[in-house]
Write a protein that holds these residues in place. Structure first.
Motif, PDB file in Angstrom:
ATOM      1  N   TRP A  92       9.439  11.049 -10.742  1.00 38.94           N
ATOM      2  CA  TRP A  92      10.647  10.763  -9.978  1.00 38.94           C
ATOM      3  C   TRP A  92      11.257  12.047  -9.432  1.00 38.94           C
ATOM      4  CZ3 TRP A  92      11.629   6.189  -8.184  1.00 38.94           C
ATOM      5  CH2 TRP A  92      11.227   5.055  -8.885  1.00 38.94           C
ATOM      6  N   GLY A  93      11.130  13.133 -10.192  1.00 37.22           N
ATOM      7  CA  GLY A  93      11.700  14.398  -9.735  1.00 37.22           C
ATOM      8  C   GLY A  93      11.085  14.887  -8.444  1.00 37.22           C
ATOM      9  N   ALA A  94       9.800  14.553  -8.229  1.00 36.15           N
ATOM     10  CA  ALA A  94       9.128  14.992  -7.002  1.00 36.15           C
ATOM     11  C   ALA A  94       9.693  14.312  -5.768  1.00 36.15           C
ATOM     12  CB  ALA A  94       7.627  14.719  -7.110  1.00 36.15           C
ATOM     13  N   LEU A  95      10.405  13.214  -5.943  1.00 35.99           N
ATOM     14  CA  LEU A  95      10.957  12.490  -4.805  1.00 35.99           C
ATOM     15  C   LEU A  95      12.018  13.308  -4.086  1.00 35.99           C
ATOM     16  CD1 LEU A  95      10.608   9.742  -3.440  1.00 35.99           C
ATOM     17  CD2 LEU A  95      12.491   8.891  -4.829  1.00 35.99           C
ATOM     18  N   THR A  96      12.789  14.095  -4.828  1.00 28.86           N
ATOM     19  CA  THR A  96      13.824  14.938  -4.230  1.00 28.86           C
ATOM     20  C   THR A  96      13.534  16.421  -4.385  1.00 28.86           C
ATOM     21  OG1 THR A  96      15.105  14.815  -6.297  1.00 28.86           O
ATOM     22  CG2 THR A  96      15.620  13.210  -4.576  1.00 28.86           C
ATOM     23  N   GLY A  97      12.572  16.755  -5.234  1.00 27.54           N
ATOM     24  CA  GLY A  97      12.293  18.164  -5.499  1.00 27.54           C
ATOM     25  C   GLY A  97      11.127  18.743  -4.738  1.00 27.54           C
ATOM     26  N   THR A  98      10.442  17.937  -3.921  1.00 26.89           N
ATOM     27  CA  THR A  98       9.305  18.437  -3.151  1.00 26.89           C
ATOM     28  C   THR A  98       9.450  18.029  -1.693  1.00 26.89           C
ATOM     29  OG1 THR A  98       7.947  16.455  -3.528  1.00 26.89           O
ATOM     30  CG2 THR A  98       7.778  18.226  -5.153  1.00 26.89           C
ATOM     31  N   GLU A  99       8.786  18.783  -0.822  1.00 25.24           N
ATOM     32  CA  GLU A  99       8.804  18.456   0.603  1.00 25.24           C
ATOM     33  C   GLU A  99       8.187  17.082   0.848  1.00 25.24           C
ATOM     34  OE1 GLU A  99       6.645  20.015   4.702  1.00 25.24           O
ATOM     35  OE2 GLU A  99       6.656  21.273   2.918  1.00 25.24           O
ATOM     36  N   TYR A 100       7.125  16.764   0.126  1.00 29.11           N
ATOM     37  CA  TYR A 100       6.462  15.475   0.265  1.00 29.11           C
ATOM     38  C   TYR A 100       7.431  14.333  -0.056  1.00 29.11           C
ATOM     39  CZ  TYR A 100       2.887  11.857  -0.419  1.00 29.11           C
ATOM     40  OH  TYR A 100       2.138  10.712  -0.344  1.00 29.11           O
ATOM     41  N   GLY A 101       8.183  14.488  -1.151  1.00 28.20           N
ATOM     42  CA  GLY A 101       9.128  13.450  -1.541  1.00 28.20           C
ATOM     43  C   GLY A 101      10.245  13.265  -0.525  1.00 28.20           C
ATOM     44  N   LYS A 102      10.753  14.377   0.024  1.00 30.35           N
ATOM     45  CA  LYS A 102      11.830  14.276   1.015  1.00 30.35           C
ATOM     46  C   LYS A 102      11.340  13.580   2.285  1.00 30.35           C
ATOM     47  CE  LYS A 102      14.179  18.440  -0.673  1.00 30.35           C
ATOM     48  NZ  LYS A 102      14.527  19.847  -0.369  1.00 30.35           N
ATOM     49  N   LEU A 103      10.128  13.949   2.729  1.00 28.84           N
ATOM     50  CA  LEU A 103       9.573  13.290   3.910  1.00 28.84           C
ATOM     51  C   LEU A 103       9.335  11.808   3.642  1.00 28.84           C
ATOM     52  CD1 LEU A 103       7.027  15.984   5.143  1.00 28.84           C
ATOM     53  CD2 LEU A 103       9.167  15.332   6.238  1.00 28.84           C
ATOM     54  N   LEU A 104       8.948  11.488   2.421  1.00 25.95           N
ATOM     55  CA  LEU A 104       8.733  10.088   2.068  1.00 25.95           C
ATOM     56  C   LEU A 104      10.047   9.311   2.128  1.00 25.95           C
ATOM     57  CD1 LEU A 104       6.494   8.166   1.180  1.00 25.95           C
ATOM     58  CD2 LEU A 104       7.071   8.703  -1.191  1.00 25.95           C
ATOM     59  N   THR A 106       0.827  -1.211   0.000  1.00 22.29           N
ATOM     60  CA  THR A 106       0.000   0.000   0.000  1.00 22.29           C
ATOM     61  C   THR A 106       0.859   1.258   0.000  1.00 22.29           C
ATOM     62  OG1 THR A 106      -0.135  -0.150   2.423  1.00 22.29           O
ATOM     63  CG2 THR A 106      -1.925  -1.135   1.152  1.00 22.29           C
ATOM     64  N   GLY A 107       2.031   1.199   0.647  1.00 19.28           N
ATOM     65  CA  GLY A 107       2.914   2.362   0.653  1.00 19.28           C
ATOM     66  C   GLY A 107       3.461   2.679  -0.723  1.00 19.28           C
ATOM     67  N   ILE A 108       3.801   1.647  -1.487  1.00 21.58           N
ATOM     68  CA  ILE A 108       4.291   1.878  -2.855  1.00 21.58           C
ATOM     69  C   ILE A 108       3.206   2.529  -3.701  1.00 21.58           C
ATOM     70  CG2 ILE A 108       4.977   0.693  -4.983  1.00 21.58           C
ATOM     71  CD1 ILE A 108       6.463  -1.323  -3.226  1.00 21.58           C
ATOM     72  N   TYR A 109       1.967   2.051  -3.551  1.00 20.31           N
ATOM     73  CA  TYR A 109       0.870   2.652  -4.316  1.00 20.31           C
ATOM     74  C   TYR A 109       0.642   4.111  -3.899  1.00 20.31           C
ATOM     75  CZ  TYR A 109      -3.842   3.841  -5.781  1.00 20.31           C
ATOM     76  OH  TYR A 109      -4.928   4.498  -6.304  1.00 20.31           O
ATOM     77  N   GLN A 110       0.634   4.366  -2.599  1.00 21.53           N
ATOM     78  CA  GLN A 110       0.435   5.736  -2.135  1.00 21.53           C
ATOM     79  C   GLN A 110       1.555   6.650  -2.608  1.00 21.53           C
ATOM     80  OE1 GLN A 110       0.083   5.354   2.114  1.00 21.53           O
ATOM     81  NE2 GLN A 110      -2.105   4.883   2.050  1.00 21.53           N
ATOM     82  N   SER A 111       2.782   6.137  -2.637  1.00 26.75           N
ATOM     83  CA  SER A 111       3.909   6.947  -3.109  1.00 26.75           C
ATOM     84  C   SER A 111       3.747   7.283  -4.584  1.00 26.75           C
ATOM     85  CB  SER A 111       5.222   6.196  -2.868  1.00 26.75           C
ATOM     86  OG  SER A 111       5.396   5.912  -1.503  1.00 26.75           O
ATOM     87  N   TRP A 112       3.377   6.281  -5.378  1.00 26.30           N
ATOM     88  CA  TRP A 112       3.170   6.538  -6.807  1.00 26.30           C
ATOM     89  C   TRP A 112       2.044   7.548  -7.018  1.00 26.30           C
ATOM     90  CZ3 TRP A 112      -1.444   5.568  -9.377  1.00 26.30           C
ATOM     91  CH2 TRP A 112      -1.417   5.809 -10.754  1.00 26.30           C
ATOM     92  N   ARG A 113       0.974   7.383  -6.273  1.00 24.92           N
ATOM     93  CA  ARG A 113      -0.185   8.269  -6.425  1.00 24.92           C
ATOM     94  C   ARG A 113       0.135   9.690  -5.975  1.00 24.92           C
ATOM     95  NH1 ARG A 113      -4.719   9.740  -3.229  1.00 24.92           N
ATOM     96  NH2 ARG A 113      -6.621   9.996  -4.464  1.00 24.92           N
ATOM     97  N   GLY A 114       0.939   9.812  -4.913  1.00 23.63           N
ATOM     98  CA  GLY A 114       1.226  11.136  -4.387  1.00 23.63           C
ATOM     99  C   GLY A 114       2.343  11.868  -5.100  1.00 23.63           C
ATOM    100  N   LEU A 115       3.361  11.124  -5.587  1.00 21.38           N
ATOM    101  CA  LEU A 115       4.522  11.784  -6.192  1.00 21.38           C
ATOM    102  C   LEU A 115       4.254  12.244  -7.615  1.00 21.38           C
ATOM    103  CD1 LEU A 115       7.419   9.549  -4.861  1.00 21.38           C
ATOM    104  CD2 LEU A 115       6.986  11.933  -4.279  1.00 21.38           C
ATOM    105  N   GLY A 116       3.800  11.343  -8.454  1.00 20.91           N
ATOM    106  CA  GLY A 116       3.527  11.711  -9.835  1.00 20.91           C
ATOM    107  C   GLY A 116       4.740  11.655 -10.743  1.00 20.91           C
TER     108      GLY A 116
END
Length: 679
Positions: free
Chosen positions: A417-429, A405-415
């Motif tokens: 790969w750049g959001a993983l390091t370029g957004t606050e949400y991605g960094k917290l993830l 479920t975490g992988i699905y939520q991450s995919w749904r929330g990030l949109g």
């Protein structure tokens, strides 16, 4: 022949092995805390979860005449309050009529009326609302009537939707405590039902259950009271304002919090039944009469009879556990829905799938983290390897569900790969993922301790609590104070020894590793709370794009310079927000000769496909703001589908504003404008 065991003697200059292990554990916890603080220190305040798609008048635009209202359109449904949209004149005085509402009943809009007779100049619109996923949003922009002017209002000071610092801290703490309390309440109850029914009789387990229930009740009430000040950016003193509480209850998150309070009342009844039913030891089976040793058939029948009697004696508790298990499942799903139904999962893409997976994620989290707290107590109480084995299987399944479920939520929330390091949400993830990896590593160490526990039969068996024999003559309190004090110390020492019986070296090692796992779990809960307060990567990308667009348009585009005798063509994109094919397109205004005096004007409306479109009504006017001249309407004559012509009298040179009022249906209308220079 085995050598006799001798205590290990530490070499000079080296630490004792137990001391070294403690130092390593303390170092690991300290490193995790430092890493968490370092990563979160750079995290900015929570951003909005909804974006402002468009405004009417448009941001940074110049309109020829004062509009009757200001309309905002968002990317999702928003909730409004009495001061959600404020319009300020260049001197900073409010010029709106107040009490904004949704335009034409559309939940993703906000409209507020304006006073009549507004003078030329730059006006500031400050807005604040609550997005569909229950998070406050806010911002500010400007538009000008006639021509831009100086303004005393700072849009920068009005841009954010940040809450008061103390309110935000208390609100965030309340949400974190609520997550932890739910994990404690649901996880401990599940541990008792599945792994250790006898634990319902132990006071430490009962205290864990009541702590979870009480903390969840208190945190829910606190979040409900703080929600109003949190949304409006006011101080903590407004938490007792019942009008704000009433407004919160009308919102989605308020409904969820009220439902959680009702469910907690049912959970209180469940806990009393859990302790009352499982806390009663099963009735012992009646021993069968001993059969003669030579009669093997009679002996077998007696054994079978004893087994049947034992199952019959245990049947009431099995039925009670089954019924309580069903009640636990219903309550756990319902309580989880009070979070999921008012958070990220309730908006965005694939809501139909995100909601049930979000509930599964929360329940799996509770089973794992609440079970860890229960296991800490159970090991101290001397449970056997069988109980630990049961929880190990539950924990493995919970981790598998959390991962999926975490992988699905991450995919749904990030949109992306750049959001993983370029957004606050991605960094917290990333921080949360790192903490979970550490927890899995510690869990692997715990499994090695469990293997040692299984291999030691003397330690693997459950340790019965020692019954403290009542000394002779101690049934009643002694009249001798010295003797009574001695008896009290004896009882306390014996009871303490009984509690410590379960902490054999192997159990103590397992308990230490579980304790470290639980401490890391606290960090996971903190980061999880911050994730729910941060915009998903998809939304953050939209916010950034919107900010870039707004920044690029912060200065009004330069008016095209015309030359006398030369034809000028002005293109004005429009969008009435309607659903008809003619609701969006481009209006093209052609002036010939584009000079002072009479000008031949042609107007063409083309849809998004480039083909001409017709509309029920269209009006064309010219204004010269510097001279307070206009608007000068143009009488238009139809010249085919989506085509009109007429004559405009432009008596003076200067920067003119052309406005085209377009109505695509009975209720959908817009007025795009553009500047151009003559002379």
């Amino acid at each position: 022949m085995e050598k006799a065991a001798h205590p290990r003697t530490a070499r000079p200059g080296t630490a004792h092995p137990r001391t070294a292990r403690r130092r390593r554990a303390a170092g690991l916890i300290g490193m995790l805390g430092a890493l968490l603080a370092l990563m979160l220190a750079g995290a900015g305040p929570a951003s909005a979860h909804a974006t402002l798609d468009s405004t009417d008048p448009a941001q940074n635009s110049v309109v020829a005449t004062a509009p009757q209202a200001v309309t905002l359109t968002f990317s999702e449904t928003v909730s409004l309050s009495g001061d959600s949209v404020r319009v300020l004149d260049p001197a900073g005085k409010p010029v709106d009529t107040g009490n904004p509402a949704h335009a034409d009943g559309k939940g993703d809009t906000a409209r507020v009326g304006l006073n009549s007779g507004l003078a030329n100049g730059t006006y500031t619109v400050a807005w604040r609302a609550v997005s569909e996923d229950s998070h406050p949003v806010g911002g500010a922009f400007t538009f000008s009537i006639g021509a831009p002017s100086d303004t005393s209002v700072s849009t920068t000071a009005l841009q954010g939707a940040e809450a008061d610092g103390l309110v935000a801290a208390l609100y965030g703490t309340g949400r974190t405590v609520a997550y932890a309390a739910f994990a404690l309440l649901a996880g401990v109850a599940a541990f008792v039902l599945v792994c250790w029914p006898a634990g319902a009789t132990r006071r430490p387990v009962q205290r864990l259950l009541m702590t979870g229930w009480t903390a969840l009740l208190a945190s829910t009430v606190a979040v409900l009271m703080l929600r109003g000040p949190y949304e409006r950016g006011t101080g903590v003193g407004q938490a007792l304002d019942l009008s704000l509480v009433r407004t919160t209850l009308d919102e989605r998150i308020g409904t969820a919090l009220a439902a959680r309070l009702l469910l907690l009342a049912a959970a209180g009844i469940f806990l009393s039944l859990l302790v009352g039913q499982l806390g009663q030891p099963p009735k012992p089976a009646t021993p069968a009469a001993a059969a003669p040793a030579e009669d093997e058939d009679a002996d077998a029948e007696a054994a079978e009879l004893r087994a049947l009697e034992q199952r019959a004696a245990e049947r009431p508790q099995r039925e009670a556990r089954l019924g309580l298990g069903v009640a636990w499942l219903v309550l756990a799903v319902a309580l989880s829905a009070t979070w999921v139904g008012a958070d990220h999962a309730s908006v965005g893409i694939q809501v139909w799938l995100a909601l049930p997976l979000g509930i599964l994620h929360l329940i799996a989290m509770a089973l794992w983290l609440g079970g860890l707290a229960s296991l800490l107590v159970a090991l101290r109480e001397g449970v056997g390897a069988e109980v630990v084995d049961r929880f190990s299987k539950i924990a493995f399944g919970s981790v598998a569900v959390l991962a999926a479920t975490g992988i699905y939520q991450s995919w749904r929330g990030l949109g992306s790969w750049g959001a993983l390091t370029g957004t606050e949400y991605g960094k917290l993830l990333l921080v949360k993922s790192g903490c979970v990896v550490v927890m899995l590593g510690v869990a692997w160490i715990s499994r090695s301790w469990l293997a040692r526990l299984r291999s030691a039969p003397a330690e693997a068996a459950e340790v019965e609590r020692a019954e403290v024999p009542e000394p002779v003559g101690a049934a009643a309190r002694s009249e001798d104070p010295v003797r009574q004090a001695q008896l009290d110390r004896q009882r306390a020492a014996t009871a303490s020894a009984g509690r410590e019986r379960g902490l054999t070296p192997t159990r103590a090692g397992l308990r230490r590793s579980v304790l470290v796992e639980a401490l890391v779990a606290v960090a996971v809960l903190v980061v999880t709370t911050m994730l729910t307060n941060s915009p998903p990567g998809r939304v953050a990308g939209e916010i950034k794009a919107a900010g870039t667009t707004a920044g690029a348009g912060s200065t009004a585009p330069a008016a095209p310079q015309t030359q006398p005798g030369r034809t000028v063509e002005l293109k004005l994109p429009y969008d009435t927000k309607g659903r008809t094919p003619n609701a969006k397109g481009t209006a093209t205004v052609t002036l010939d000769p584009a000079g002072t005096g009479p000008n031949e004007v042609k107007l063409a409306l083309d849809g998004t496909n480039g083909k001409p479109v017709d509309v029920p009504e269209v009006q064309l006017a010219f204004t010269l703001p510097d001279r307070d001249l206009g608007p000068l309407p143009v009488a238009l004559t139809p010249a085919g589908t989506g085509r009109w012509s007429g004559t405009a009298q432009l008596p003076l040179a200067g920067t003119w504003v052309v406005s085209v009022q377009i109505r695509s249906s009975d209720i959908d209308q817009t007025t795009p404008t553009q500047q151009f220079k003559i002379g």
